[in-house]
Design an enzyme around this catalytic site. Sequence first.
Site, short mmCIF file in Angstrom:
data_model
loop_
_atom_site.label_atom_id
_atom_site.label_comp_id
_atom_site.label_asym_id
_atom_site.label_seq_id
_atom_site.Cartn_x
_atom_site.Cartn_y
_atom_site.Cartn_z
CD1 TRP A 325 -3.34 1.56 1.40
CD2 TRP A 325 -1.85 2.52 1.93
NE1 TRP A 325 -3.65 2.00 1.41
CE2 TRP A 325 -2.76 3.01 2.04
CE3 TRP A 325 -0.53 2.89 3.24
CZ2 TRP A 325 -2.41 4.36 1.89
CZ3 TRP A 325 -0.25 4.30 2.91
CH2 TRP A 325 -1.75 5.14 2.94
CG HIS A 326 3.45 2.50 3.41
ND1 HIS A 326 2.76 1.48 3.86
CD2 HIS A 326 3.25 3.66 4.40
CE1 HIS A 326 2.37 2.04 5.13
NE2 HIS A 326 2.57 3.09 5.22
N GLY A 327 3.59 1.74 -1.35
CA GLY A 327 4.29 2.35 -2.48
C GLY A 327 4.59 0.88 -3.32
CG PHE A 481 2.99 6.54 0.95
CD1 PHE A 481 4.28 5.87 -0.38
CD2 PHE A 481 3.45 7.28 1.66
CE1 PHE A 481 5.44 6.03 0.11
CE2 PHE A 481 4.99 6.88 2.45
CZ PHE A 481 5.93 6.50 1.70
#
Length: 481
Positions: A325-327, A481
Amino acid sequence: MLFNSLSFALFLPVVFILYWLVCRKNLRHQNILLVVASYFFYACWDWRFLFLLVFSTVLDYFSGVKMAEANNQRVKNFWFWFSISVNLGFLGFFKYYNFFITEFAAAIANIGFQVNPWTLEVILPVGISFYTFHGLSYVIDIYKDKIKVKRDFIDYSLFVSFFPLLVAGPIERATHLLPQIKKKRTFDFTYAADGLRQILWGLFKKIVIADKCAEYANEIFNNSGDYSGSTLFLGAVYFAFQIYGDFSGYSDIAIGTAKLFGIDLLRNFSFPYFSRDIAEFWRRWHISLSSWFRDYLYIPLGGSQGGMWMKVRNTFVIFIVSGFWHGANWTFIVWGLLNALYIMPSIVFKTNRNNLDIVAQGRYLPTLKEFFQVMLTFCLTVLAWIFFRATDLTQALNYVSDMFSWSLFALPTKMPANSNTFIMLAFFLVMEWLGREQPFALAKLGLQWKRPIRWAFYYAIIAVIFYCADAKEQQFIYFQF
């Protein structure tokens, strides 16, 4: 428009005055004002991506209405999966397309085929991960009959786009925010003053702690081959304070700003660096995201009800998805895996809920055992942050390898820092420790002091913020993000 910018310092008072003086007698007008202000706030980043926010809002609103009106389960299922697929499709296209296409091309190249993948030369729409998750929670809750559909489009639009949380959270729930949007709000001076204190502390975290630590963290990470192991460890510590000050600072400003309008947002941080184990850390770090994954992924997968194998599997799934999800980078995946490995002993030995209260509750100092628990948890977290900060796995592995050398036990050399930074970090930690039993450090601290002393304290913090502020405002980390 950054929270730490002059433009926001002008924008916020204007909206506040219109909200409480012009629109105060009409809830509908207040909500319309906040929607218009929120769209203007978002358009200041890049007006071209405003259509994505509007489209996502219309999609989930319309899907919710259609699910509520469905006369059979098949129709309800269709609109549910349609909304989920389109939302995740947009998120995946903008955020992960380049990652998957380049990784696919690399895999094909390994078996002898050369391809030239078409990649996107566009920036990631700011806040897309956050407002997408707002809409997803709404659609999922309607599908599971946890909430009733909202037929007022203005109210629903405000839930999705409320400007304090729009670009970097907290990730709100319809069950928490929508009832507040429907309820008449009256100005509460005490509540607004509490919001101003939280904004003040959030700005201190961002400008004085995060931005200054970023200077030294960037210097060390970008030139890691020039430094000793102890200096590299210090660089990772700088980044740990940078990301905490940056993200929790944003959350404090967002929550404090919402209080000015009589709205309560979900808490996002609860002094995570005072945690005694990794399980406690994740109950205190990015709380709105952790709880979102718990409720909408971990529990639907079976949670902890199906035996040890299911607990372990679901825990790894949660942390891998959280990392992704963060990248779109393998570094985030490894960061998630590391945290999953960290938490495994507490899952296996069922100690993950041992530390539910705050450390040294009701006491000024921790016990020796608590102190070492906090330090061990912090060091493990710092190690994982190296992978989060690194540009790729090669840099991360080289950084860790160079750090764990004999020079780790020597005094730092060529240390890029100054005494003012250490003084500010020490002050920050003391304030956080003294206020650790409150929602934020300054929530109660100093309220019993005499007014001249209390205001001198606040003005001193403001003076330090202006002294440390750069001429050019620094963006918040989580905007990417």
